[in-house]
Design an enzyme around this catalytic site. Structure first.
Site, PDB file in Angstrom:
ATOM      1  N   GLU A   1      56.357 -25.940   7.248  1.00  0.00           N
ATOM      2  CA  GLU A   1      55.404 -25.990   6.005  1.00  0.00           C
ATOM      3  C   GLU A   1      54.133 -27.126   6.500  1.00  0.00           C
ATOM      4  O   GLU A   1      53.300 -27.091   5.794  1.00  0.00           O
ATOM      5  CB  GLU A   1      56.375 -26.747   4.917  1.00  0.00           C
ATOM      6  CG  GLU A   1      57.187 -28.104   5.372  1.00  0.00           C
ATOM      7  CD  GLU A   1      58.521 -28.252   4.556  1.00  0.00           C
ATOM      8  OE1 GLU A   1      59.568 -28.123   4.792  1.00  0.00           O
ATOM      9  OE2 GLU A   1      58.297 -28.727   3.419  1.00  0.00           O
TER      10      GLU A   1
ATOM     11  N   LYS B   1      57.734 -39.111 -10.009  1.00  0.00           N
ATOM     12  CA  LYS B   1      57.329 -37.769  -9.401  1.00  0.00           C
ATOM     13  C   LYS B   1      57.036 -36.398 -10.069  1.00  0.00           C
ATOM     14  O   LYS B   1      58.175 -36.183 -10.794  1.00  0.00           O
ATOM     15  CB  LYS B   1      58.441 -37.615  -8.150  1.00  0.00           C
ATOM     16  CG  LYS B   1      57.830 -36.702  -7.161  1.00  0.00           C
ATOM     17  CD  LYS B   1      59.059 -35.962  -6.134  1.00  0.00           C
ATOM     18  CE  LYS B   1      58.394 -34.594  -5.635  1.00  0.00           C
ATOM     19  NZ  LYS B   1      57.005 -34.954  -5.106  1.00  0.00           N
TER      20      LYS B   1
ATOM     21  N   TYR C   1      51.882 -35.126   2.043  1.00  0.00           N
ATOM     22  CA  TYR C   1      53.093 -34.143   2.123  1.00  0.00           C
ATOM     23  C   TYR C   1      54.093 -34.951   3.061  1.00  0.00           C
ATOM     24  O   TYR C   1      53.779 -35.427   4.085  1.00  0.00           O
ATOM     25  CB  TYR C   1      52.708 -32.779   2.763  1.00  0.00           C
ATOM     26  CG  TYR C   1      53.569 -31.891   2.450  1.00  0.00           C
ATOM     27  CD1 TYR C   1      53.591 -30.885   1.514  1.00  0.00           C
ATOM     28  CD2 TYR C   1      54.721 -31.456   3.426  1.00  0.00           C
ATOM     29  CE1 TYR C   1      54.444 -29.875   1.417  1.00  0.00           C
ATOM     30  CE2 TYR C   1      55.793 -30.497   3.062  1.00  0.00           C
ATOM     31  CZ  TYR C   1      55.468 -29.613   2.094  1.00  0.00           C
ATOM     32  OH  TYR C   1      56.377 -28.838   1.789  1.00  0.00           O
TER      33      TYR C   1
HETATM   34  P1  IOT Z   1      54.263 -33.234  -3.509  1.00  0.00           P
HETATM   35  O1  IOT Z   1      54.830 -34.185  -3.076  1.00  0.00           O
HETATM   36  O2  IOT Z   1      53.972 -32.840  -5.038  1.00  0.00           O
HETATM   37  O3  IOT Z   1      52.792 -32.700  -2.850  1.00  0.00           O
HETATM   38  C1  IOT Z   1      52.784 -32.685  -1.498  1.00  0.00           C
HETATM   39  C2  IOT Z   1      51.211 -33.357  -1.295  1.00  0.00           C
HETATM   40  O4  IOT Z   1      50.367 -32.132  -1.700  1.00  0.00           O
HETATM   41  C3  IOT Z   1      51.011 -34.478  -2.235  1.00  0.00           C
HETATM   42  O5  IOT Z   1      51.205 -35.721  -1.423  1.00  0.00           O
HETATM   43  C4  IOT Z   1      49.345 -34.169  -2.222  1.00  0.00           C
HETATM   44  O6  IOT Z   1      48.660 -34.816  -0.889  1.00  0.00           O
HETATM   45  C5  IOT Z   1      49.320 -32.811  -2.434  1.00  0.00           C
HETATM   46  N1  IOT Z   1      49.137 -32.153  -3.725  1.00  0.00           N
HETATM   47  C6  IOT Z   1      50.248 -32.154  -4.590  1.00  0.00           C
HETATM   48  N2  IOT Z   1      49.802 -31.755  -5.748  1.00  0.00           N
HETATM   49  C7  IOT Z   1      48.181 -31.692  -5.729  1.00  0.00           C
HETATM   50  C8  IOT Z   1      47.240 -31.177  -6.519  1.00  0.00           C
HETATM   51  N3  IOT Z   1      47.630 -30.838  -7.903  1.00  0.00           N
HETATM   52  N4  IOT Z   1      46.063 -31.313  -6.129  1.00  0.00           N
HETATM   53  C9  IOT Z   1      45.760 -31.849  -4.613  1.00  0.00           C
HETATM   54  N5  IOT Z   1      46.642 -32.005  -4.047  1.00  0.00           N
HETATM   55  C10 IOT Z   1      48.004 -31.846  -4.379  1.00  0.00           C
HETATM   56  C11 IOT Z   1      57.065 -30.759  -2.279  1.00  0.00           C
HETATM   57  C12 IOT Z   1      56.557 -31.451  -3.135  1.00  0.00           C
HETATM   58  O7  IOT Z   1      56.929 -31.740  -4.453  1.00  0.00           O
HETATM   59  O8  IOT Z   1      55.137 -31.672  -3.135  1.00  0.00           O
HETATM   60  N6  IOT Z   1      57.185 -31.278  -1.050  1.00  0.00           N
HETATM   61  C13 IOT Z   1      58.121 -32.316  -0.628  1.00  0.00           C
HETATM   62  C14 IOT Z   1      59.417 -31.991  -0.109  1.00  0.00           C
HETATM   63  C15 IOT Z   1      59.371 -30.986   1.175  1.00  0.00           C
HETATM   64  C16 IOT Z   1      60.747 -30.471   1.438  1.00  0.00           C
HETATM   65  N7  IOT Z   1      60.798 -29.797   2.362  1.00  0.00           N
HETATM   66  C17 IOT Z   1      62.105 -29.947   3.251  1.00  0.00           C
HETATM   67  N8  IOT Z   1      62.994 -30.381   2.987  1.00  0.00           N
HETATM   68  N9  IOT Z   1      61.960 -28.875   4.186  1.00  0.00           N
HETATM   69  C18 IOT Z   1      57.267 -33.557   0.304  1.00  0.00           C
HETATM   70  O9  IOT Z   1      58.109 -34.365   0.930  1.00  0.00           O
HETATM   71  O10 IOT Z   1      56.094 -33.672   0.117  1.00  0.00           O
HETATM   72 MG    MG Z   2      54.910 -36.071  -2.866  1.00  0.00          MG
END
Ligand code: IOT
Ligand code: MG
Length: 535
Positions: free
Chosen positions: A396, A457, A361
């Site tokens: 978050e 992504k 994250y």
């Molecule tokens: P994304 O980057 O898809 O997911 C964040 C983390 O959640 C992944 O790196 C992984 O560790 C976990 N994850 C995601 N999908 C799964 C899954 N299906 N099963 C298990 N673990 C999973 C949004 C996003 O698209 O998340 N997060 C962004 C942006 C945050 C923006 N916030 C802000 N500007 N205040 C990020 O940077 O992670």
């Molecule tokens: Mg990610």
């Protein structure tokens, strides 16, 4: 609820403390109405009263801490008595920190040298500059200074810390719902903090801050970190090798026995898995629903890294039902961010406690990963700078997201050193040869299957189907497509009012009822507008 701690996980998961000139005598365990505290933690663990931690000669301090276990709570209480620091969370790169602090052999061999003791040592040795040395995931209160406590947050504000001050004294807690401001005399303007919307008199301490409360109404603020504004001219191959080194160190310092990476199969969590697996055998866990999953992509990483891998199949309805829990845990009102967290909260609800999770994250914030359609490095750099300027706390990443189910979470991309490096890099290393997040992909190209290092992504809200499931539920209720984002925000705000301001147990909040009342209110509002317009 009592949970057993994973060896090495942080002893303190949350706290609520109060003090001040008018702290009346407390009877029994009920602090309601006194010092403005209510032990309304969503964070699971052992609720332990904090008594007799009043600094010598200082005003009375009372409250509660949530320990990972009864033993952990006792250890933490002993640390507060010994060092005057109450710390929720953990420090990273501890050995280097200890070297920098140059503690004596006697201090170092002290078997009770907890992270709280180390913060106290940093303060004793270097004053507020000592706090600038800390790289961790924590919120802390330092007692025992002449006139008031010092409230300390990590560089990202990744462990939220809330404060309320009124004529009777101050109260501080790791969850806003534990504070009960007495509106009549609540202080509305506190330097180093920002007012929490939809609450009365509750303020959140900014990230990267040390805020000393002086005599109730005044604060001194020391900033302990700022995001780099400059961009480096280092060569691309130097960027990649440095990034691999700092990310590897950030992962290594977070590894615990039996820890699990939540793996999407993308490059962010893939890199954490690949690097961590070179230190120890890891567990990995991927969730998906009938609407969408990333199982195939995650399996490729897990097989390559040799992890003990599991797939978790959850009904999309269960993911959506985690909304009240998600808002209660993160204490935020931004529906977009709540949607990112939903699948993770649903996943963590389904895993037996306690577990320690590493995530990918946050990588997208300094790398501009959410803007993969931006093809201009100048625009990308401006966007990243603007987004980082907005981040002053990162709820978050709150430990309560996971902590509600007895787990601990940690996020290597927001390690201070990883973030420092990523923010310094020129945007031409983030968008290069037409590839987004180029520097990360290149840094771990030798550690991951080629397909993973290149993978485009897919946001967690897309990959798990949580976003589309919620949209579909609203569309079925007649919400027009363009109104969906606004309605989602209104729903999240209504839930916030229940579970944070109203301190209601999120398990008792029925999402259908919230949808009905929000949509009913919107409709009534629109109808009355139409009536007004017609008359
Ligand atoms: P994304 O980057 O898809 O997911 C964040 C983390 O959640 C992944 O790196 C992984 O560790 C976990 N994850 C995601 N999908 C799964 C899954 N299906 N099963 C298990 N673990 C999973 C949004 C996003 O698209 O998340 N997060 C962004 C942006 C945050 C923006 N916030 C802000 N500007 N205040 C990020 O940077 O992670
Ligand atoms: Mg990610």
């Amino acid at each position: 609820m009592n949970v057993r701690a994973t060896a090495g996980s942080p002893p303190v998961r949350g706290f609520a403390v109060c003090g001040g000139p008018d702290s009346r005598d407390l009877e029994g365990r009920d602090l309601a109405g006194v010092g403005g505290l209510v032990p309304a933690f969503l964070q699971a663990g052992t609720l332990h009263p904090l008594e007799d931690v009043t600094p010598a000669g200082g005003p009375r301090v009372r409250g509660w801490l949530v320990g990972a276990t009864p033993d952990a709570a006792a250890t933490a209480l002993a640390a507060v008595r010994r060092s005057g620091v109450l710390l929720c969370g953990e420090l990273y790169h501890r050995e280097r920190l200890l070297d920098t602090l140059e503690l004596t052999d006697a201090e170092l061999t002290d078997a009770e040298l907890t992270d709280a003791d180390i913060v106290a040592a940093a303060w004793q040795r270097f004053g507020s500059s000592g706090l600038r040395l800390l790289n961790g995931r924590f919120a802390a209160v330092l007692f025992g200074t002449d006139d008031g406590p010092v409230l300390i947050t990590d560089h990202a504000g990744s462990v939220p810390l809330y404060v309320s001050v009124d004529g009777a004294g101050w109260s501080v807690a790791t969850e806003a719902k534990c504070l009960r401001a007495r509106s009549a005399s609540a202080v509305t303007d506190l330097a180093g903090t920002r007012a929490v919307a939809r609450t009365v008199g509750v303020h959140q301490v900014r990230g990267a801050s040390a805020v000393r409360l002086r005599g109730g109404r005044h604060t001194d603020v020391v900033r302990t970190w700022v995001p780099p504004q400059h961009r480096s001219t280092m060569a691309p191959d130097e960027s990649t090798s440095r990034l691999r080194a700092v990310l590897d160190a950030a992962v290594a310092t977070r590894l615990r026995p039996q820890c699990t990476v939540v793996l999407s199969g993308g490059v962010d969590s893939g890199a954490v898995t690949a690097l961590g697996s070179q230190h120890q055998r890891l567990h990995t866990l991927t969730m998906g629903t009938e609407v969408s999953d990333e199982f195939a992509a995650a399996r490729v990483v897990a097989e390559h890294a040799g992890t003990d891998h599991r797939e978790l199949h959850l009904p999309a309805a269960d993911v959506l039902a985690a909304l009240p829990r998600t808002v209660a845990a993160a204490e935020i009102v931004d529906a977009e961010v709540v949607e990112y967290l939903l699948p993770l909260v649903a996943l963590m609800s389904a895993v037996p406690a306690p577990a320690t999770f590493l995530t990918g994250y946050g990588a997208d914030i300094p790398l501009g990963g959410m803007h993969r359609t931006l093809r201009d490095p100048i625009a990308l750099d401006d966007t990243i700078a603007a987004e980082i300027a907005e981040v002053d706390v990162l709820n978050e990443m709150s430990p309560v997201v996971g902590g509600f189910a007895g787990h601990w979470t940690t996020h290597p991309y927001w390690d201070r050193e990883v973030l420092d490096l990523l923010l310094q890099l020129p945007a031409s290393h983030k968008l290069r040869d037409g590839t987004d997040k180029w520097v990360l992909r290149a840094a771990v190209a030798g550690d991951l299957p080629a397909a993973t290092a290149r993978r485009a992504k897919l946001g967690v809200h897309e990959g798990s189907g949580s976003q589309s499931a919620w949209t579909a539920a609203l569309r079925e209720r007649g919400v027009a497509e363009p109104d969906v984002p606004a309605v989602k925000n209104a729903v999240v705000a209504a839930i916030f009012d229940e579970v944070v301001t109203g301190r209601r147990d999120p398990e008792g909040v029925d999402l259908d009822e919230v949808h009905d009342s929000v949509l009913g209110a919107t409709r009534t509002h629109q109808e009355s507008h139409q009536e007004v317009a017609a008359t």
